[in-house]
Design an enzyme around this catalytic site. Structure first.
Site, PDB file in Angstrom:
ATOM      1  N   THR A  13      69.289  40.542  40.356  1.00  9.63           N
ATOM      2  CA  THR A  13      69.980  41.763  39.915  1.00  9.63           C
ATOM      3  C   THR A  13      68.978  42.770  39.342  1.00  9.63           C
ATOM      4  OG1 THR A  13      71.906  40.419  39.370  1.00  9.63           O
ATOM      5  CG2 THR A  13      71.829  42.613  38.399  1.00  9.63           C
ATOM      6  N   LYS A  45      62.539  32.370  44.285  1.00 11.04           N
ATOM      7  CA  LYS A  45      62.738  30.928  44.436  1.00 11.04           C
ATOM      8  C   LYS A  45      62.766  30.586  45.921  1.00 11.04           C
ATOM      9  CE  LYS A  45      65.664  29.264  41.242  1.00 11.04           C
ATOM     10  NZ  LYS A  45      66.974  28.914  40.705  1.00 11.04           N
ATOM     11  N   GLU A 129      61.801  45.756  26.021  1.00 10.28           N
ATOM     12  CA  GLU A 129      62.935  46.649  25.722  1.00 10.28           C
ATOM     13  C   GLU A 129      64.242  46.173  26.366  1.00 10.28           C
ATOM     14  OE1 GLU A 129      62.899  49.814  23.738  1.00 10.28           O
ATOM     15  OE2 GLU A 129      64.833  48.820  23.849  1.00 10.28           O
ATOM     16  N   GLY A 134      70.419  46.032  27.357  1.00 11.69           N
ATOM     17  CA  GLY A 134      70.120  46.589  28.682  1.00 11.69           C
ATOM     18  C   GLY A 134      69.456  47.952  28.706  1.00 11.69           C
ATOM     19  N   GLY A 187      77.494  41.172  38.253  1.00 11.74           N
ATOM     20  CA  GLY A 187      76.090  40.932  37.882  1.00 11.74           C
ATOM     21  C   GLY A 187      75.824  41.064  36.391  1.00 11.74           C
ATOM     22  N   GLU A 190      75.282  35.888  32.629  1.00 17.21           N
ATOM     23  CA  GLU A 190      74.106  35.057  32.851  1.00 17.21           C
ATOM     24  C   GLU A 190      74.414  34.030  33.943  1.00 17.21           C
ATOM     25  OE1 GLU A 190      71.102  35.605  31.074  1.00 17.21           O
ATOM     26  OE2 GLU A 190      72.332  37.355  30.697  1.00 17.21           O
ATOM     27  N   ASP A 201      73.977  34.219  23.977  1.00 18.81           N
ATOM     28  CA  ASP A 201      73.207  35.370  24.464  1.00 18.81           C
ATOM     29  C   ASP A 201      73.132  36.449  23.373  1.00 18.81           C
ATOM     30  OD1 ASP A 201      72.138  37.035  26.907  1.00 18.81           O
ATOM     31  OD2 ASP A 201      73.682  38.288  25.992  1.00 18.81           O
ATOM     32  N   LYS A 205      69.842  37.895  21.117  1.00 18.65           N
ATOM     33  CA  LYS A 205      69.535  39.324  20.964  1.00 18.65           C
ATOM     34  C   LYS A 205      69.507  39.706  19.485  1.00 18.65           C
ATOM     35  CE  LYS A 205      71.470  40.455  25.481  1.00 18.65           C
ATOM     36  NZ  LYS A 205      72.711  40.696  26.210  1.00 18.65           N
ATOM     37  N   GLY A 302      73.534  45.039  33.891  1.00 14.70           N
ATOM     38  CA  GLY A 302      73.621  45.614  35.234  1.00 14.70           C
ATOM     39  C   GLY A 302      72.248  46.012  35.739  1.00 14.70           C
TER      40      GLY A 302
HETATM   41  P1  NAP Z   1      69.139  36.803  38.830  1.00 13.18           P
HETATM   42  O1  NAP Z   1      69.957  37.822  39.507  1.00 13.18           O
HETATM   43  O2  NAP Z   1      69.633  35.401  38.795  1.00 13.18           O
HETATM   44  O3  NAP Z   1      67.671  36.827  39.503  1.00 13.18           O
HETATM   45  C1  NAP Z   1      66.678  35.913  39.188  1.00 13.18           C
HETATM   46  C2  NAP Z   1      65.535  36.091  40.169  1.00 13.18           C
HETATM   47  O4  NAP Z   1      64.451  35.249  39.791  1.00 13.18           O
HETATM   48  C3  NAP Z   1      65.873  35.722  41.607  1.00 13.18           C
HETATM   49  O5  NAP Z   1      65.243  36.594  42.477  1.00 13.18           O
HETATM   50  C4  NAP Z   1      65.313  34.305  41.761  1.00 13.18           C
HETATM   51  O6  NAP Z   1      64.863  34.024  43.078  1.00 13.18           O
HETATM   52  C5  NAP Z   1      64.126  34.361  40.845  1.00 13.18           C
HETATM   53  N1  NAP Z   1      63.848  33.066  40.203  1.00 13.18           N
HETATM   54  C6  NAP Z   1      64.619  32.433  39.290  1.00 13.18           C
HETATM   55  N2  NAP Z   1      64.034  31.284  38.909  1.00 13.18           N
HETATM   56  C7  NAP Z   1      62.890  31.183  39.593  1.00 13.18           C
HETATM   57  C8  NAP Z   1      61.856  30.222  39.666  1.00 13.18           C
HETATM   58  N3  NAP Z   1      61.878  29.112  38.918  1.00 13.18           N
HETATM   59  N4  NAP Z   1      60.802  30.448  40.497  1.00 13.18           N
HETATM   60  C9  NAP Z   1      60.763  31.564  41.250  1.00 13.18           C
HETATM   61  N5  NAP Z   1      61.718  32.531  41.232  1.00 13.18           N
HETATM   62  C10 NAP Z   1      62.760  32.324  40.428  1.00 13.18           C
HETATM   63  O7  NAP Z   1      68.874  37.218  37.309  1.00 13.18           O
HETATM   64  P2  NAP Z   1      68.992  38.670  36.652  1.00 13.18           P
HETATM   65  O8  NAP Z   1      70.413  38.927  36.297  1.00 13.18           O
HETATM   66  O9  NAP Z   1      68.263  39.640  37.470  1.00 13.18           O
HETATM   67  O10 NAP Z   1      68.263  38.425  35.246  1.00 13.18           O
HETATM   68  C11 NAP Z   1      66.865  38.280  35.185  1.00 13.18           C
HETATM   69  C12 NAP Z   1      66.412  38.297  33.732  1.00 13.18           C
HETATM   70  O11 NAP Z   1      66.791  39.531  33.119  1.00 13.18           O
HETATM   71  C13 NAP Z   1      67.008  37.204  32.854  1.00 13.18           C
HETATM   72  O12 NAP Z   1      66.075  36.845  31.858  1.00 13.18           O
HETATM   73  C14 NAP Z   1      68.198  37.910  32.207  1.00 13.18           C
HETATM   74  O13 NAP Z   1      68.606  37.316  30.994  1.00 13.18           O
HETATM   75  C15 NAP Z   1      67.600  39.286  31.976  1.00 13.18           C
HETATM   76  N6  NAP Z   1      68.571  40.370  31.865  1.00 13.18           N
HETATM   77  C16 NAP Z   1      69.533  40.508  32.798  1.00 13.18           C
HETATM   78  C17 NAP Z   1      70.409  41.582  32.698  1.00 13.18           C
HETATM   79  C18 NAP Z   1      71.510  41.793  33.715  1.00 13.18           C
HETATM   80  O14 NAP Z   1      72.291  42.717  33.543  1.00 13.18           O
HETATM   81  N7  NAP Z   1      71.576  40.994  34.774  1.00 13.18           N
HETATM   82  C19 NAP Z   1      70.299  42.491  31.643  1.00 13.18           C
HETATM   83  C20 NAP Z   1      69.265  42.309  30.696  1.00 13.18           C
HETATM   84  C21 NAP Z   1      68.403  41.246  30.826  1.00 13.18           C
HETATM   85  P3  NAP Z   1      65.869  34.006  44.349  1.00 13.18           P
HETATM   86  O15 NAP Z   1      66.282  35.453  44.532  1.00 13.18           O
HETATM   87  O16 NAP Z   1      65.045  33.506  45.486  1.00 13.18           O
HETATM   88  O17 NAP Z   1      66.999  33.130  43.953  1.00 13.18           O
HETATM   89  N1  HSE Z   2      74.626  38.617  30.288  1.00  9.23           N
HETATM   90  C1  HSE Z   2      74.112  39.695  29.521  1.00  9.23           C
HETATM   91  C2  HSE Z   2      75.275  40.543  29.017  1.00  9.23           C
HETATM   92  C3  HSE Z   2      73.190  40.528  30.383  1.00  9.23           C
HETATM   93  O1  HSE Z   2      76.391  40.363  29.501  1.00  9.23           O
HETATM   94  O2  HSE Z   2      75.071  41.354  28.128  1.00  9.23           O
HETATM   95  C4  HSE Z   2      72.458  41.574  29.577  1.00  9.23           C
HETATM   96  O3  HSE Z   2      71.548  40.998  28.692  1.00  9.23           O
END
Ligand code: NAP
Ligand code: HSE
Length: 428
Positions: A13, A45, A129, A134, A187, A190, A201, A205, A302
């Site tokens: 995401t 991955k 940040e 977010g 998206g 977690e 979570d 934070k 997001g």
């Molecule tokens: P996600 O959609 O699950 O994406 C994770 C990505 O990392 C995927 O591309 C996955 O590969 C890759 N990956 C995961 N584990 C791996 C491993 N062991 N080796 C190699 N590649 C690996 O997660 P996300 O929502 O983008 O979140 C990513 C980070 O940002 C997390 O720490 C989350 O807490 C943080 N975050 C997310 C948001 C949000 O709104 N989503 C907001 C703030 C912070 P594949 O694509 O091949 O599966």
């Molecule tokens: N799962 C987290 C949330 C993503 O819903 O706020 C952003 O850190």
């Protein structure tokens, strides 16, 4: 002009949003930092997985060390999540003089001080940040904007998923499980949504925000955590009838250098600005001794909002590289941590009790409150849950958490009380 080379960890995401912004805003970014920014390698991955954006397959790797050990890579942008292995890669990257940008609150809440100390030692930047709220630039605000003030309270809606769920339950009467599925599909949630709905979570934070706000090394274990899985439609309706909204609030408070941090479903007075923060939006309310009340609002999760913060950190790193000042801004905690006891933590409360409907019950309940110096603000008996029982809604004046615990313990022994249905902190 030699490009700054980035190794991107994760193309999910957030990672996809990072690629979109770096590629889509290249001209603006280059004008700001003075050289092109190139995403040279991307860790995933599964290389064979279909992607929503077009990516040169030669950039994809499944081997993190290929990026960490590449001397051409200047900055690691970590948006893949995970704790132990991710920490290992980041520490090794710092040892090799690479700067790090991360959105990983799990990692920063648990190992932030160790990682920042290593960055300082190596003259590298670690910016995070996007790890809290977010798209809201709250971390930079706490480090820089409030450097002149003494913060006494930080209250945050810092989890988008739970705020989305509570808003839909409150405004549309939607069922908890259905809305959680929606938040996952969008998206926001977690990989394991338990950490969203059970408050972990948000606790991570708040650990980061409290550490920055109070300049003390707050640990995750210092946060008292309760999630939203037990919040019912009934609680939400009673809250609304009293002029409140139910929100999952992170609350960090400091008084005479003693601090407390908690995450819990809280009834927030509708007149308080946090009560109207709906959907996936986050907000952080900060009270400083000199500045007074401030509030920061925006999308908390997001792809694009989160990537905005990630890429802003990347820009800051590259600007520091140009100026030769990397590693100079680490926000290390310098104050001794002193935690409040339960006697020092004060709040107003809401209680919903199912009791026997007979003479003397209210008097018994009032005596328990009196014994533990918990002063009642209001009592209502709206409707009978069954033919022999009554519902009591009690709100209290401000009292210590210890007094509340004593009252609840005695209620557990009182035959006239059938069930303690709900207990909420009141704010605003
Ligand atoms: P996600 O959609 O699950 O994406 C994770 C990505 O990392 C995927 O591309 C996955 O590969 C890759 N990956 C995961 N584990 C791996 C491993 N062991 N080796 C190699 N590649 C690996 O997660 P996300 O929502 O983008 O979140 C990513 C980070 O940002 C997390 O720490 C989350 O807490 C943080 N975050 C997310 C948001 C949000 O709104 N989503 C907001 C703030 C912070 P594949 O694509 O091949 O599966
Ligand atoms: N799962 C987290 C949330 C993503 O819903 O706020 C952003 O850190």
């Amino acid at each position: 002009m030699k490009p700054v080379k980035v190794g991107l960890f994760g193309l999910g995401t957030v990672g996809t949003g990072v690629v979109r912004i770096v590629e889509g805003h290249q001209e603006d970014l280059q004008s700001q930092v003075g050289s092109p920014i190139s995403i040279a390698k991307i860790l995933v991955k599964d290389r064979a997985k279909a992607r929503s954006i077009s990516i040169d397959p030669a950039k994809l790797t499944e081997d993190p060390w290929e990026i960490v050990r590449d001397p051409e890579i200047d900055v690691i942008v970590e948006v893949m999540g995970g704790i132990a292995e991710t920490k290992e890669y980041i520490l090794e990257a710092l040892d090799r003089g690479k700067h790090v940008v991360t959105a990983n609150k799990d990692l920063m809440a648990l190992h932030g001080q160790e990682i920042l100390a290593k960055a300082s030692e190596k003259g590298c930047d670690v910016l995070y940040e996007a790890s809290v709220a977010g798209g809201i630039p709250i971390i930079r605000t706490l480090i820089e904007g409030f450097s002149s003030d003494r913060i006494t309270k930080i209250m945050g809606i810092v989890n988008g998923t739970t705020n989305y769920i509570l808003t839909k339950m409150s405004q549309e009467g939607a069922a908890y499980a259905d809305v959680l599925k929606e938040a996952q599909a969008l998206g926001y949630a977690e990989a394991d949504p338990t950490s969203d709905v059970e408050g972990l979570d948000a606790a991570r934070k708040m650990t980061i925000l409290a550490t920055l706000g109070f300049r003390s090394n707050v640990a995750l274990e210092d946060v008292d955590v309760k999630g939203i899985s037990a919040v019912t439609q009934e609680d939400i309706r009673y809250a609304q009838s009293l002029g409140y909204e139910v929100k999952l609030l992170g609350i960090a408070e400091r008084q005479d250098d003693y601090i407390s941090v908690s995450v819990q479903p809280t009834m927030v007075k509708k007149s308080h600005p946090l009560a109207s923060v709906g959907g996936v939006f986050n907000a952080v309310y900060v009270y400083g001794e000199a500045v007074g009340e401030t509030m920061f609002y925006g999308p908390g999760a997001g792809a694009m909002p989160t990537a905005t913060s990630v890429v802003a950190d990347l820009v800051a790193v590259v600007k520091n590289m140009k100026l030769g000042v990397n590693g100079r801004q680490a926000a290390l905690a310098y104050k001794e941590k002193k935690l409040k006891t339960d006697e020092q933590i004060a709040s107003k409360y809401f209680l919903l009790l199912h009791v026997e409907d007979r003479a003397g019950v209210l008097a018994q309940i009032a005596q328990v409150f009196s014994r533990h110096e918990l002063s009642i603000e209001s009592v209502m008996q709206p409707a009978a849950p069954d033919q022999h029982g009554a519902e009591l809604i009690i709100t209290t004046h401000s009292a210590s958490k210890a007094s509340l615990a004593n009252v609840l313990a005695e209620f557990g022994e009182l035959a006239a009380i059938r069930t303690i249905k709900s207990v909420y902190r009141l704010e605003g």
